[in-house]
Design an enzyme around this catalytic site. Structure first.
Site, PDB file in Angstrom:
ATOM      1  N   TYR A  83     -10.057  -3.572  19.169  1.00  0.00           N
ATOM      2  CA  TYR A  83      -8.714  -3.012  18.721  1.00  0.00           C
ATOM      3  C   TYR A  83      -7.551  -3.782  19.357  1.00  0.00           C
ATOM      4  O   TYR A  83      -6.798  -4.413  19.070  1.00  0.00           O
ATOM      5  CB  TYR A  83      -8.693  -1.409  19.087  1.00  0.00           C
ATOM      6  CG  TYR A  83      -7.481  -0.922  18.395  1.00  0.00           C
ATOM      7  CD1 TYR A  83      -7.418  -0.421  17.056  1.00  0.00           C
ATOM      8  CD2 TYR A  83      -6.243  -0.676  19.451  1.00  0.00           C
ATOM      9  CE1 TYR A  83      -6.051   0.042  16.665  1.00  0.00           C
ATOM     10  CE2 TYR A  83      -5.012  -0.035  18.888  1.00  0.00           C
ATOM     11  CZ  TYR A  83      -4.917   0.157  17.665  1.00  0.00           C
ATOM     12  OH  TYR A  83      -3.961   0.777  17.143  1.00  0.00           O
TER      13      TYR A  83
HETATM   14  N1  LIG Z   1      -1.683   6.597  16.248  1.00  0.00           N
HETATM   15  C1  LIG Z   1      -1.282   5.905  17.354  1.00  0.00           C
HETATM   16  O1  LIG Z   1      -1.231   6.304  18.343  1.00  0.00           O
HETATM   17  C2  LIG Z   1      -0.787   4.405  17.110  1.00  0.00           C
HETATM   18  C3  LIG Z   1      -0.808   3.567  18.056  1.00  0.00           C
HETATM   19  C4  LIG Z   1      -0.294   2.441  17.888  1.00  0.00           C
HETATM   20  C5  LIG Z   1      -0.445   1.841  16.752  1.00  0.00           C
HETATM   21  N2  LIG Z   1      -1.053   2.684  15.543  1.00  0.00           N
HETATM   22  C6  LIG Z   1      -1.280   1.789  14.300  1.00  0.00           C
HETATM   23  O2  LIG Z   1      -0.462   2.625  13.327  1.00  0.00           O
HETATM   24  C7  LIG Z   1      -1.136   2.367  12.120  1.00  0.00           C
HETATM   25  C8  LIG Z   1      -1.388   3.490  11.337  1.00  0.00           C
HETATM   26  O3  LIG Z   1      -2.318   4.551  12.143  1.00  0.00           O
HETATM   27  P1  LIG Z   1      -2.042   6.091  12.170  1.00  0.00           P
HETATM   28  O4  LIG Z   1      -2.109   6.230  13.703  1.00  0.00           O
HETATM   29  O5  LIG Z   1      -1.201   6.586  11.437  1.00  0.00           O
HETATM   30  O6  LIG Z   1      -3.681   6.364  11.855  1.00  0.00           O
HETATM   31  P2  LIG Z   1      -4.335   7.228  10.839  1.00  0.00           P
HETATM   32  O7  LIG Z   1      -3.634   8.513  10.515  1.00  0.00           O
HETATM   33  O8  LIG Z   1      -5.775   7.251  10.868  1.00  0.00           O
HETATM   34  O9  LIG Z   1      -3.847   6.438   9.501  1.00  0.00           O
HETATM   35  C9  LIG Z   1      -4.350   5.293   9.002  1.00  0.00           C
HETATM   36  C10 LIG Z   1      -4.127   4.768   7.812  1.00  0.00           C
HETATM   37  O10 LIG Z   1      -4.582   3.217   7.361  1.00  0.00           O
HETATM   38  C11 LIG Z   1      -5.311   3.509   6.044  1.00  0.00           C
HETATM   39  N3  LIG Z   1      -6.422   2.334   6.319  1.00  0.00           N
HETATM   40  C12 LIG Z   1      -7.499   2.218   6.836  1.00  0.00           C
HETATM   41  N4  LIG Z   1      -8.155   1.573   6.532  1.00  0.00           N
HETATM   42  C13 LIG Z   1      -7.595   0.833   5.227  1.00  0.00           C
HETATM   43  C14 LIG Z   1      -8.345  -0.176   4.543  1.00  0.00           C
HETATM   44  N5  LIG Z   1      -9.091  -0.985   4.769  1.00  0.00           N
HETATM   45  N6  LIG Z   1      -7.310  -0.237   3.480  1.00  0.00           N
HETATM   46  C15 LIG Z   1      -6.210   0.384   3.312  1.00  0.00           C
HETATM   47  N7  LIG Z   1      -5.706   1.342   3.946  1.00  0.00           N
HETATM   48  C16 LIG Z   1      -6.511   1.675   5.087  1.00  0.00           C
HETATM   49  C17 LIG Z   1      -5.845   5.050   6.042  1.00  0.00           C
HETATM   50  O11 LIG Z   1      -5.824   5.361   4.666  1.00  0.00           O
HETATM   51  P3  LIG Z   1      -7.321   5.322   3.908  1.00  0.00           P
HETATM   52  O12 LIG Z   1      -8.339   6.031   4.853  1.00  0.00           O
HETATM   53  O13 LIG Z   1      -6.879   6.172   2.729  1.00  0.00           O
HETATM   54  O14 LIG Z   1      -7.445   4.056   3.409  1.00  0.00           O
HETATM   55  C18 LIG Z   1      -4.511   5.862   6.684  1.00  0.00           C
HETATM   56  O15 LIG Z   1      -3.670   5.746   5.579  1.00  0.00           O
HETATM   57  C19 LIG Z   1      -2.446   1.673  12.406  1.00  0.00           C
HETATM   58  O16 LIG Z   1      -2.286   0.117  12.159  1.00  0.00           O
HETATM   59  C20 LIG Z   1      -2.626   1.824  13.990  1.00  0.00           C
HETATM   60  O17 LIG Z   1      -3.560   1.029  14.787  1.00  0.00           O
HETATM   61  C21 LIG Z   1      -1.192   3.927  15.972  1.00  0.00           C
END
Ligand SMILES: NC(=O)c1ccc[n+]([C@@H]2O[C@H](COP(=O)([O-])OP(=O)(O)OC[C@H]3O[C@@H](n4cnc5c(N)ncnc54)[C@H](OP(=O)(O)O)[C@@H]3O)[C@@H](O)[C@H]2O)c1
Length: 272
Positions: A176
């Protein structure tokens, strides 16, 4: 009228008629990972700011419910079920944005995957492959198709979602951390190549944010919540909408001189 200057008037008109007033009025925006967390919050914030949105993820039920909610509130929204790791899926999503709204002005490449953190030597091959395919190849696929569409109408703005793990080694998995560093590298490369063509490319680096991803991780490692909170000057977990606000600003013309940057949205986590 040449393809380079297709006007955004139909979108502008529809935004004014629906009562939207905001920094993305008249813009067509694509958001990946919109079925949950930061992406779903971004869909609401982008619409509030006047964008017509194309929402992308793999889970249809969640996308359909969110699209329905947005339309019921008077916004222009559609969804495309697509896997960002597959170029042909992303091509279909970008084509849908262009077919429906006539153009693509903005993209928030937010879809991401985080494997349950474990020491490197205990992770299996799949952890590496899925992380890289989603977070790195996904952004690569998205940017290439989005850029092709944006070049036809004279430019646009792209925001890639990295992480504090793209800047420093946070207590998450090695793949990651590597993938999120790669997102920043690819952002800088694309920013340099396409700024002369009117496309601004930037990244955001969120800190811990309430979402399915972090909730799953903290459920099996409850002690980590305190570790994360104590490391931040603002000791709390962000609401997904707080991250979406940064993406909206970078996608808007208000950020017209911002190119190739990575904006930390982390409560100060990376200041220490
Ligand atoms: N939450 C945190 O603390 C945090 C911190 C820093 C960065 N981020 C980044 O923020 C972004 C969003 O994450 P989140 O925290 O909102 O997590 P989340 O609630 O798990 O959402 C992840 C999203 O990505 C989609 N996804 C995953 N694999 C995919 C694929 N192969 N094709 C299309 N869609 C895909 C999922 O949808 P489906 O499963 O429906 O495809 C879901 O909508 C990510 O890039 C994550 O690395 C998160």
């Amino acid at each position: 009228m040449t393809a380079w200057f297709q006007p955004a008037y139909p979108l502008l008109l529809s935004a004014f008629m629906s009562g939207d007033i905001g920094v993305l009025i008249g813009k067509s925006a694509l958001i990946t990972g919109a079925s949950a967390g930061i992406g779903a919050a971004a869909a609401r914030v982008f619409c509030r700011e006047g964008a017509a949105v194309t929402l992308v993820a793999r889970r249809e039920a969640q996308l359909a419910a969110l699209t329905e909610e947005l339309r019921a509130a008077g916004h222009r929204a559609q969804y495309v079920v697509a896997d960002v790791a597959k170029s042909e899926d992303v091509a279909r999503a970008v084509a849908a944005a262009v077919d429906t709204y006539g153009r693509l002005d903005a993209a928030f490449n937010n879809a991401g995957y985080g494997v349950e953190p474990k020491p490197m030597h205990l992770l299996d091959e799949d952890a590496y492959d899925t992380t890289m395919d989603t977070n790195v190849r996904g952004v690569w696929n998205c940017m290439r198709h989005e850029i092709r569409a944006m070049l036809l109408t004279g430019g646009g703005a792209i925001v890639n979602n990295s992480s504090t793990a793209g800047l420093v080694a946070t207590p998450v998995s090695a793949p990651y951390i590597a993938s999120k560093h790669a997102v920043i590298g690819m952002t800088k490369a694309a920013a340099t190549e396409y700024a002369p063509h009117g496309i601004r490319v930037n990244a955001i680096a969120p800190g811990s944010t309430r979402s399915e991803m972090i909730d799953t991780w903290l459920k099996s490692n409850p002690e980590m919540e305190d570790v994360l909170l104590q490391a931040a000057p603002l000791p709390r977990i962000a609401d997904p909408a707080e991250i979406a606000e940064a993406a909206v600003w970078l996608c808007s013309d208000r950020a017209s001189f911002v190119v190739g940057t990575t904006l930390s949205v982390d409560g100060g986590w990376t200041t220490r």
